[in-house]
Write a protein that holds these residues in place. Structure first.
Motif, PDB file in Angstrom:
ATOM      1  N   LEU A  80     -81.104 -46.343  -0.009  1.00 43.39           N
ATOM      2  CA  LEU A  80     -82.309 -46.118   0.787  1.00 43.39           C
ATOM      3  C   LEU A  80     -82.422 -47.187   1.866  1.00 43.39           C
ATOM      4  O   LEU A  80     -82.726 -46.893   3.028  1.00 43.39           O
ATOM      5  CB  LEU A  80     -83.533 -46.157  -0.130  1.00 43.39           C
ATOM      6  N   LEU A  81     -82.116 -48.416   1.479  1.00 41.70           N
ATOM      7  CA  LEU A  81     -82.151 -49.520   2.435  1.00 41.70           C
ATOM      8  C   LEU A  81     -81.233 -49.241   3.622  1.00 41.70           C
ATOM      9  O   LEU A  81     -81.618 -49.361   4.788  1.00 41.70           O
ATOM     10  CB  LEU A  81     -81.719 -50.800   1.722  1.00 41.70           C
ATOM     11  N   MET A  82     -80.003 -48.800   3.295  1.00 43.34           N
ATOM     12  CA  MET A  82     -79.021 -48.544   4.353  1.00 43.34           C
ATOM     13  C   MET A  82     -79.460 -47.378   5.231  1.00 43.34           C
ATOM     14  O   MET A  82     -79.351 -47.412   6.452  1.00 43.34           O
ATOM     15  CB  MET A  82     -77.677 -48.198   3.725  1.00 43.34           C
ATOM     16  N   ILE A  83     -79.968 -46.319   4.570  1.00 42.55           N
ATOM     17  CA  ILE A  83     -80.313 -45.118   5.333  1.00 42.55           C
ATOM     18  C   ILE A  83     -81.502 -45.381   6.240  1.00 42.55           C
ATOM     19  O   ILE A  83     -81.523 -44.953   7.393  1.00 42.55           O
ATOM     20  CB  ILE A  83     -80.548 -43.949   4.365  1.00 42.55           C
ATOM     21  N   GLU A  84     -82.465 -46.144   5.725  1.00 41.87           N
ATOM     22  CA  GLU A  84     -83.609 -46.453   6.576  1.00 41.87           C
ATOM     23  C   GLU A  84     -83.179 -47.294   7.770  1.00 41.87           C
ATOM     24  O   GLU A  84     -83.694 -47.137   8.871  1.00 41.87           O
ATOM     25  CB  GLU A  84     -84.686 -47.185   5.765  1.00 41.87           C
ATOM     26  N   PHE A  85     -82.192 -48.157   7.541  1.00 42.71           N
ATOM     27  CA  PHE A  85     -81.720 -48.978   8.658  1.00 42.71           C
ATOM     28  C   PHE A  85     -80.931 -48.141   9.663  1.00 42.71           C
ATOM     29  O   PHE A  85     -81.177 -48.197  10.861  1.00 42.71           O
ATOM     30  CB  PHE A  85     -80.846 -50.111   8.107  1.00 42.71           C
ATOM     31  N   LEU A  86     -79.999 -47.334   9.143  1.00 38.99           N
ATOM     32  CA  LEU A  86     -79.093 -46.601  10.036  1.00 38.99           C
ATOM     33  C   LEU A  86     -79.804 -45.473  10.785  1.00 38.99           C
ATOM     34  O   LEU A  86     -79.471 -45.175  11.924  1.00 38.99           O
ATOM     35  CB  LEU A  86     -77.923 -46.028   9.247  1.00 38.99           C
ATOM     36  N   PHE A  87     -80.776 -44.848  10.135  1.00 35.51           N
ATOM     37  CA  PHE A  87     -81.466 -43.750  10.800  1.00 35.51           C
ATOM     38  C   PHE A  87     -82.750 -44.203  11.480  1.00 35.51           C
ATOM     39  O   PHE A  87     -83.494 -43.385  11.988  1.00 35.51           O
ATOM     40  CB  PHE A  87     -81.782 -42.629   9.801  1.00 35.51           C
ATOM     41  N   ASN A  88     -82.943 -45.506  11.430  1.00 33.17           N
ATOM     42  CA  ASN A  88     -84.101 -46.063  12.109  1.00 33.17           C
ATOM     43  C   ASN A  88     -85.402 -45.464  11.590  1.00 33.17           C
ATOM     44  O   ASN A  88     -86.304 -45.142  12.353  1.00 33.17           O
ATOM     45  CB  ASN A  88     -83.979 -45.811  13.610  1.00 33.17           C
ATOM     46  N   ILE A  89     -85.469 -45.314  10.288  1.00 31.98           N
ATOM     47  CA  ILE A  89     -86.661 -44.761   9.657  1.00 31.98           C
ATOM     48  C   ILE A  89     -87.579 -45.907   9.320  1.00 31.98           C
ATOM     49  O   ILE A  89     -87.138 -46.933   8.813  1.00 31.98           O
ATOM     50  CB  ILE A  89     -86.272 -44.016   8.364  1.00 31.98           C
ATOM     51  N   TYR A  90     -88.848 -45.721   9.593  1.00 26.74           N
ATOM     52  CA  TYR A  90     -89.759 -46.786   9.251  1.00 26.74           C
ATOM     53  C   TYR A  90     -90.305 -46.561   7.856  1.00 26.74           C
ATOM     54  O   TYR A  90     -91.361 -45.993   7.655  1.00 26.74           O
ATOM     55  CB  TYR A  90     -90.889 -46.897  10.277  1.00 26.74           C
ATOM     56  N   GLY A  91     -89.547 -46.991   6.865  1.00 20.57           N
ATOM     57  CA  GLY A  91     -89.960 -46.865   5.474  1.00 20.57           C
ATOM     58  C   GLY A  91     -90.249 -48.225   4.896  1.00 20.57           C
ATOM     59  O   GLY A  91     -90.382 -49.209   5.618  1.00 20.57           O
ATOM     60  N   ILE A  92     -90.280 -48.255   3.583  1.00 21.01           N
ATOM     61  CA  ILE A  92     -90.732 -49.488   2.933  1.00 21.01           C
ATOM     62  C   ILE A  92     -89.724 -50.620   3.095  1.00 21.01           C
ATOM     63  O   ILE A  92     -90.097 -51.786   3.291  1.00 21.01           O
ATOM     64  CB  ILE A  92     -91.056 -49.206   1.461  1.00 21.01           C
ATOM     65  N   THR A  93     -88.425 -50.302   3.042  1.00 22.61           N
ATOM     66  CA  THR A  93     -87.443 -51.386   3.184  1.00 22.61           C
ATOM     67  C   THR A  93     -87.419 -51.908   4.616  1.00 22.61           C
ATOM     68  O   THR A  93     -87.193 -53.095   4.845  1.00 22.61           O
ATOM     69  CB  THR A  93     -86.041 -50.931   2.764  1.00 22.61           C
ATOM     70  N   GLN A  99     -74.245 -39.023  10.771  1.00 21.89           N
ATOM     71  CA  GLN A  99     -74.805 -39.251  12.101  1.00 21.89           C
ATOM     72  C   GLN A  99     -73.837 -38.807  13.200  1.00 21.89           C
ATOM     73  O   GLN A  99     -74.210 -38.107  14.130  1.00 21.89           O
ATOM     74  CB  GLN A  99     -75.100 -40.735  12.279  1.00 21.89           C
ATOM     75  N   PHE A 100     -72.581 -39.230  13.036  1.00 24.28           N
ATOM     76  CA  PHE A 100     -71.592 -38.875  14.053  1.00 24.28           C
ATOM     77  C   PHE A 100     -71.362 -37.380  14.105  1.00 24.28           C
ATOM     78  O   PHE A 100     -71.182 -36.807  15.167  1.00 24.28           O
ATOM     79  CB  PHE A 100     -70.263 -39.585  13.784  1.00 24.28           C
ATOM     80  N   PHE A 101     -71.369 -36.772  12.922  1.00 28.49           N
ATOM     81  CA  PHE A 101     -71.155 -35.336  12.896  1.00 28.49           C
ATOM     82  C   PHE A 101     -72.250 -34.627  13.685  1.00 28.49           C
ATOM     83  O   PHE A 101     -71.965 -33.739  14.494  1.00 28.49           O
ATOM     84  CB  PHE A 101     -71.136 -34.832  11.454  1.00 28.49           C
ATOM     85  N   ILE A 102     -73.494 -35.072  13.485  1.00 24.58           N
ATOM     86  CA  ILE A 102     -74.596 -34.416  14.184  1.00 24.58           C
ATOM     87  C   ILE A 102     -74.477 -34.639  15.694  1.00 24.58           C
ATOM     88  O   ILE A 102     -74.641 -33.703  16.489  1.00 24.58           O
ATOM     89  CB  ILE A 102     -75.946 -34.932  13.650  1.00 24.58           C
ATOM     90  N   VAL A 103     -74.134 -35.869  16.076  1.00 23.57           N
ATOM     91  CA  VAL A 103     -73.992 -36.152  17.506  1.00 23.57           C
ATOM     92  C   VAL A 103     -72.852 -35.340  18.105  1.00 23.57           C
ATOM     93  O   VAL A 103     -72.982 -34.728  19.167  1.00 23.57           O
ATOM     94  CB  VAL A 103     -73.750 -37.663  17.721  1.00 23.57           C
ATOM     95  N   TRP A 104     -71.738 -35.296  17.355  1.00 23.60           N
ATOM     96  CA  TRP A 104     -70.572 -34.565  17.833  1.00 23.60           C
ATOM     97  C   TRP A 104     -70.887 -33.079  17.970  1.00 23.60           C
ATOM     98  O   TRP A 104     -70.544 -32.428  18.953  1.00 23.60           O
ATOM     99  CB  TRP A 104     -69.426 -34.779  16.830  1.00 23.60           C
TER     100      TRP A 104
END
Lengths: 334, 284
Positions: free
Chosen positions: B230-243, B131-136
């Motif tokens: 998957l749980l972490m990625i959905e949380f960190l990327f704000n993805i609305y998935g099953i978790t 995430q930081f890399f993309i923002v940077w």
């Protein structure tokens, strides 16, 4: 065998890192009185405020600082003992309970496939989500003290790993049971208790140690996940930031608490989340090193006493000296 | 073959029961005290609800909605990410393993240490790092490499799959490298070599299939590990998935039905693997 681990470089590196971190943490607690440097402003030479917290990582603030200006590096050092301590204790209880559980399962016989099948369901649910799902509503209740909540959460973290670890240990016992020396011990008339204590357990200890280290890693990962999700140990107090604005602050500086507390500043001051996560990574790496060291040294036989290299093996006295013998023809006789 | 089907069926029934038991655990605690009768009632209630899934309501801010059919989109998205990442990880790890195998052995050891260190990095760090890399990168060059945060109707696939792929790749790579080495010590490799078979052919035709088996054996652990990622990625990327759905709803019924739905493709996959390995090597 197991004593070899103290000679394995992997194990020593990992162990020294964790041990050093713990020592530093206790030093910070006892000698430095757990004081965390806090300053909201950096002043220039004339005493005028130059910068306002949160500060970026610099030579003064190694890991940066939060909005109160508290040094993150000292916070992490101070929290290390709690995080590592929780991981060590929780995994010890996990392995200890599973060890007892494995004996219960040892002679389970026909019930075993059912127990195994039921505990399989843990493999389809991420453990952090399970904890979050159970603890989440309870932790929001007001009528429990912090310690009760922490204790409850720890019990859950222990409980969810016990079924599968018990089965794992039981399978290790079964593997050892298949060895020939167990059969011969049985033929010699050894009782079950004796076979267990004298023949199985000595071979089980190294495996248990390895399982323990793996559990520590799993618990650390779980703590990091729970920290991100905001269900964390460490206790939160609201601290006044400005007159009408309060921000949550972790009491004990426990790492998952730090992550959870700082998570909402991820975009503003990314280092505040990055470094606690990074510390988790470093400790997990250290434990992985220890695990690798155990794996490598368990398979080895006891290190033989040092065998002299070829050069050293040459006898010191030269057996054949130049003038120790002469040809007969040259020998002066008479 | 009938044995496998019978055994799989048993384990499926038991796993479903286990998931329902776990899903009803919140009924077990009233506050922090155990409530056994509440738990038993909760379990029966849960079984009843699972048989009538159309009753499950999902509470959003604007009021309750029925979970189905809006759930299918969310579910499909998560499962796509999960399995895409899994298969990409296997393929990439295979390619890497083949490549590393061709390298001289001094380099091989160095790579092994590197992959060992890399494997220890927690998923959270990788997700945050990317995430930081993309923002940077965006700040420096004003090029937004990928859509980082997905909105409700806009689904990003690339970055989450990338994040989810990295760690399993290293995990599988390590399993492959370890097993390739082990297989090379076995007698059939010597036989093949003595018959004059080429190095690559031995690897491709004989060693690799056998090492893939070990990956199959480990696939349950790998997928479980990926689920927490998957749980972490959905949380960190704000993805609305099953978790995320489970996290935001906090309803035991939603939790259980989601976990059961997630269980189905994974279970089918494992059963398929078992059948394949049985056909292949006759292993139960």
């Amino acid at each position: 065998m197991i004593k070899n681990i103290w000679k394995d470089p992997f194990f020593i590196v990992g162990f020294l890192f964790v041990f050093g971190l713990l020592i530093a943490s206790f030093y910070h607690e006892i000698v430095l009185d757990n004081e965390i440097y806090e300053e909201q402003y950096i002043h220039d030479e004339e005493g005028m405020p130059k910068e306002k917290a949160p500060f970026e990582p610099s030579s003064l603030y190694w890991f940066g600082s939060d909005r109160m200006g508290a040094d993150l590096f000292s916070q992490i050092i101070s929290g290390a003992k709690y995080t590592i301590g929780i991981a060590l204790v929780v995994s010890l209880l996990r392995v200890g309970l599973s060890f007892i559980g494995s004996f219960l399962l040892w002679r389970a016989g026909r019930v075993m496939p059912f127990i195994k099948g039921l505990s399989q369901s843990f493999y389809y649910i991420p453990s952090a989500l399970l904890i979050f799902f159970i603890v989440g509503p309870i932790i929001q209740l007001e009528n429990y003290t912090f310690w009760e909540k922490a204790f409850f959460e720890m019990l859950l973290i222990i409980a969810i790993a016990v079924p599968n670890t018990s089965i794992l240990i039981k399978e290790e016992i079964n593997l050892i049971e298949k060895e020939e020396f167990i059969t011969s011990a049985k033929l010699m008339g050894g009782s079950r208790v004796r076979i267990l204590s004298k023949h199985i357990l000595p071979h089980l200890w190294p495996k248990l140690l390895l399982i323990y280290v793996q559990q520590v890693i799993a618990v650390l990962l779980l703590l990091a996940h729970l920290g991100i999700l905001g269900v964390f140990f460490g206790g939160t107090t609201m601290r006044e930031f400005t007159t009408e604005y309060e921000i949550p602050v972790s009491d004990s500086n426990e790492w998952s608490g730090l992550i959870g507390g700082y998570y909402y500043q991820l975009r503003l001051a990314p280092w505040l989340v990055f470094f606690p996560v990074f510390s988790f990574a470093a400790v997990i790496l250290a434990f992985n090193f220890m695990g690798e060291g155990i794996k490598r040294s368990v398979n080895k036989l006891p290190i033989p006493k040092k065998v002299k290299s070829k050069g050293e093996r040459k006898p010191n006295i030269s057996l054949v000296e130049k003038n120790s013998f002469v040809f007969l023809s040259r020998k002066k006789t008479g | 073959m009938p044995y496998i089907l019978k055994d799989s069926f048993l384990s499926m029934v038991l796993s479903v029961v286990g998931i329902i038991l776990l899903g009803s655990v919140p009924y077990m605690f009233s506050g922090m005290t155990f409530n056994t009768s509440g738990y038993l009632d909760g379990i029966t209630e849960m079984f009843r609800v699972m048989l009538n899934p159309e009753e499950i309501m999902y509470f959003a801010e604007s009021g309750p909605y029925p979970l189905f059919p809006s759930m299918w989109g969310i579910y499909g998205y998560s499962v796509t990410i999960l399995f895409a990442a899994f298969f990409i990880a296997i393929i990439v790890a295979l390619l890497f393993a083949l490549f590393i195998f061709m390298l001289p052995s001094s380099l091989k050891n160095r790579i092994r240490v590197f992959s060992f260190v890399f494997e220890s990095i927690p998923d959270v760090l990788i997700a945050i790092g990317i995430q930081f890399f993309i923002v940077w990168f965006f700040k420096k060059t004003n090029i937004l490499l990928f859509q980082i945060v997905s909105l409700y109707d806009q689904k990003t696939y690339f970055v989450p799959i990338l994040c989810l792929t990295i760690l399993p790749t290293f995990l599988i790579l390590r399993i492959l490298l370890l097993n390739i080495e082990e297989e090379y010590g076995k007698l059939y490799v010597d036989t093949a070599r003595s018959k004059g078979m080429g190095r690559f052919r031995i690897l491709w035709r004989h060693v690799l299939p056998n090492t893939l088996l070990s990956v199959f054996h480990q696939s349950r652990n790998i997928l479980w590990f990926m689920l927490s990622n998957l749980l972490m990625i959905e949380f960190l990327f704000n993805i609305y998935g099953i978790t995320s759905l489970i996290r935001t709803s906090g309803n035991p019924a939603v939790f259980t039905i989601s976990m059961l739905l997630l269980f189905v493709p994974m279970f089918l996959f494992f059963t398929l693997l078992r059948v394949i390995t049985f056909k292949w090597v006759g292993e139960k």
